[in-house]
Design a protein around this motif. Structure first.
Motif, PDB file in Angstrom:
ATOM      1  N   GLY A  74      -5.380   1.237  -2.630  1.00 43.32           N
ATOM      2  CA  GLY A  74      -4.831   2.044  -1.544  1.00 43.32           C
ATOM      3  C   GLY A  74      -3.720   1.325  -0.793  1.00 43.32           C
ATOM      4  O   GLY A  74      -2.681   1.910  -0.481  1.00 43.32           O
ATOM      5  N   LEU A  75      -3.941   0.055  -0.527  1.00 45.16           N
ATOM      6  CA  LEU A  75      -2.914  -0.716   0.177  1.00 45.16           C
ATOM      7  C   LEU A  75      -1.758  -1.077  -0.755  1.00 45.16           C
ATOM      8  O   LEU A  75      -0.633  -1.272  -0.296  1.00 45.16           O
ATOM      9  CB  LEU A  75      -3.528  -1.970   0.788  1.00 45.16           C
ATOM     10  N   MET A  76      -2.034  -1.130  -2.053  1.00 43.27           N
ATOM     11  CA  MET A  76      -0.950  -1.396  -3.011  1.00 43.27           C
ATOM     12  C   MET A  76      -0.005  -0.202  -3.110  1.00 43.27           C
ATOM     13  O   MET A  76       1.207  -0.383  -3.192  1.00 43.27           O
ATOM     14  CB  MET A  76      -1.523  -1.728  -4.386  1.00 43.27           C
ATOM     15  N   VAL A  77      -0.549   1.018  -3.109  1.00 41.53           N
ATOM     16  CA  VAL A  77       0.325   2.186  -3.270  1.00 41.53           C
ATOM     17  C   VAL A  77       1.183   2.465  -2.041  1.00 41.53           C
ATOM     18  O   VAL A  77       2.213   3.121  -2.168  1.00 41.53           O
ATOM     19  CB  VAL A  77      -0.447   3.467  -3.675  1.00 41.53           C
ATOM     20  N   ILE A  78       0.779   1.953  -0.875  1.00 37.58           N
ATOM     21  CA  ILE A  78       1.662   2.172   0.278  1.00 37.58           C
ATOM     22  C   ILE A  78       2.935   1.345   0.146  1.00 37.58           C
ATOM     23  O   ILE A  78       3.865   1.527   0.926  1.00 37.58           O
ATOM     24  CB  ILE A  78       0.970   1.934   1.639  1.00 37.58           C
ATOM     25  N   ASP A  86      11.105  -4.335  -1.146  1.00 39.40           N
ATOM     26  CA  ASP A  86      11.333  -4.821   0.212  1.00 39.40           C
ATOM     27  C   ASP A  86      10.362  -5.959   0.500  1.00 39.40           C
ATOM     28  O   ASP A  86       9.152  -5.754   0.602  1.00 39.40           O
ATOM     29  CB  ASP A  86      11.131  -3.679   1.208  1.00 39.40           C
ATOM     30  N   LEU A  87      10.890  -7.151   0.634  1.00 34.07           N
ATOM     31  CA  LEU A  87      10.062  -8.341   0.807  1.00 34.07           C
ATOM     32  C   LEU A  87       9.204  -8.279   2.066  1.00 34.07           C
ATOM     33  O   LEU A  87       8.017  -8.618   2.025  1.00 34.07           O
ATOM     34  CB  LEU A  87      10.945  -9.595   0.826  1.00 34.07           C
ATOM     35  N   LEU A  88       9.751  -7.832   3.174  1.00 33.03           N
ATOM     36  CA  LEU A  88       8.976  -7.750   4.415  1.00 33.03           C
ATOM     37  C   LEU A  88       7.864  -6.701   4.313  1.00 33.03           C
ATOM     38  O   LEU A  88       6.739  -6.924   4.765  1.00 33.03           O
ATOM     39  CB  LEU A  88       9.883  -7.445   5.606  1.00 33.03           C
ATOM     40  N   TRP A  89       8.178  -5.568   3.727  1.00 30.12           N
ATOM     41  CA  TRP A  89       7.185  -4.500   3.581  1.00 30.12           C
ATOM     42  C   TRP A  89       6.020  -4.956   2.710  1.00 30.12           C
ATOM     43  O   TRP A  89       4.855  -4.788   3.063  1.00 30.12           O
ATOM     44  CB  TRP A  89       7.845  -3.260   2.993  1.00 30.12           C
ATOM     45  N   MET A  90       6.337  -5.528   1.568  1.00 32.06           N
ATOM     46  CA  MET A  90       5.286  -5.982   0.654  1.00 32.06           C
ATOM     47  C   MET A  90       4.546  -7.189   1.233  1.00 32.06           C
ATOM     48  O   MET A  90       3.348  -7.350   0.996  1.00 32.06           O
ATOM     49  CB  MET A  90       5.872  -6.304  -0.725  1.00 32.06           C
ATOM     50  N   GLY A  91       5.239  -8.014   2.009  1.00 35.71           N
ATOM     51  CA  GLY A  91       4.571  -9.115   2.700  1.00 35.71           C
ATOM     52  C   GLY A  91       3.560  -8.594   3.709  1.00 35.71           C
ATOM     53  O   GLY A  91       2.456  -9.125   3.852  1.00 35.71           O
ATOM     54  N   GLY A  92       3.913  -7.507   4.405  1.00 31.85           N
ATOM     55  CA  GLY A  92       2.985  -6.882   5.347  1.00 31.85           C
ATOM     56  C   GLY A  92       1.764  -6.308   4.640  1.00 31.85           C
ATOM     57  O   GLY A  92       0.628  -6.450   5.115  1.00 31.85           O
ATOM     58  N   ALA A  93       1.984  -5.669   3.492  1.00 33.46           N
ATOM     59  CA  ALA A  93       0.861  -5.130   2.720  1.00 33.46           C
ATOM     60  C   ALA A  93      -0.039  -6.260   2.232  1.00 33.46           C
ATOM     61  O   ALA A  93      -1.273  -6.152   2.271  1.00 33.46           O
ATOM     62  CB  ALA A  93       1.379  -4.306   1.540  1.00 33.46           C
ATOM     63  N   THR A  94       0.564  -7.349   1.804  1.00 30.79           N
ATOM     64  CA  THR A  94      -0.210  -8.514   1.355  1.00 30.79           C
ATOM     65  C   THR A  94      -1.019  -9.094   2.501  1.00 30.79           C
ATOM     66  O   THR A  94      -2.188  -9.464   2.328  1.00 30.79           O
ATOM     67  CB  THR A  94       0.727  -9.587   0.770  1.00 30.79           C
TER      68      THR A  94
END
Length: 127
Positions: A74-78, A86-94
């Motif tokens: 679920g958090l991966m698909v967002i 987007d490095l910041l976006w994926m960093g936030g999801a991580t």
């Protein structure tokens, strides 16, 4: 289908809101809870399901990996909401996935995160 731009971000309001709401609802499911319990204590799972040798190690790796995917899909698909490139976006999801797996913090983080994702998805749909 033209749903994503070159950065891997959704250009469809319906897709973005649907992904956010689905990810938020998943935070409350029993499956999510069971997978988080596994991911919060991986050493106990390795000890309980220990298999010797290369093939045993591969089997244990696949077993643990399946729990991780079921836990965090679920958090991966967002990632598609803000952009997979987007490095910041994926960093936030991580960061969200990491906090969720910490035993002390995660128990208090998972359900409020679900509420926030559902609210965000409804807000995106409304505008």
């Amino acid at each position: 289908f033209g749903l994503l731009n070159a950065m891997g971000a959704s250009v469809s309001t319906a897709l973005s809101s649907g992904l956010l709401i689905a990810a938020g609802i998943y935070q409350f499911t029993t499956l999510k809870g069971r997978c988080l319990a596994h991911c919060r204590s991986p050493m106990m799972q390795f000890i309980a399901h220990w298999r010797p040798g290369f093939s045993g190690g591969l089997r244990m790796r696949l077993h643990h990996g399946a729990y991780c995917v079921a836990c965090c899909w679920g958090l991966m698909v967002i990632g598609f909401v803000g952009g997979t490139m987007d490095l910041l976006w994926m960093g936030g999801a991580t960061l969200m996935m990491t906090l969720e797996k910490l035993p002390d913090i995660g128990r208090w983080f998972t359900k409020p995160l679900g509420v926030a994702l559902i609210f965000w998805g409804v807000t995106v749909a409304a505008f």
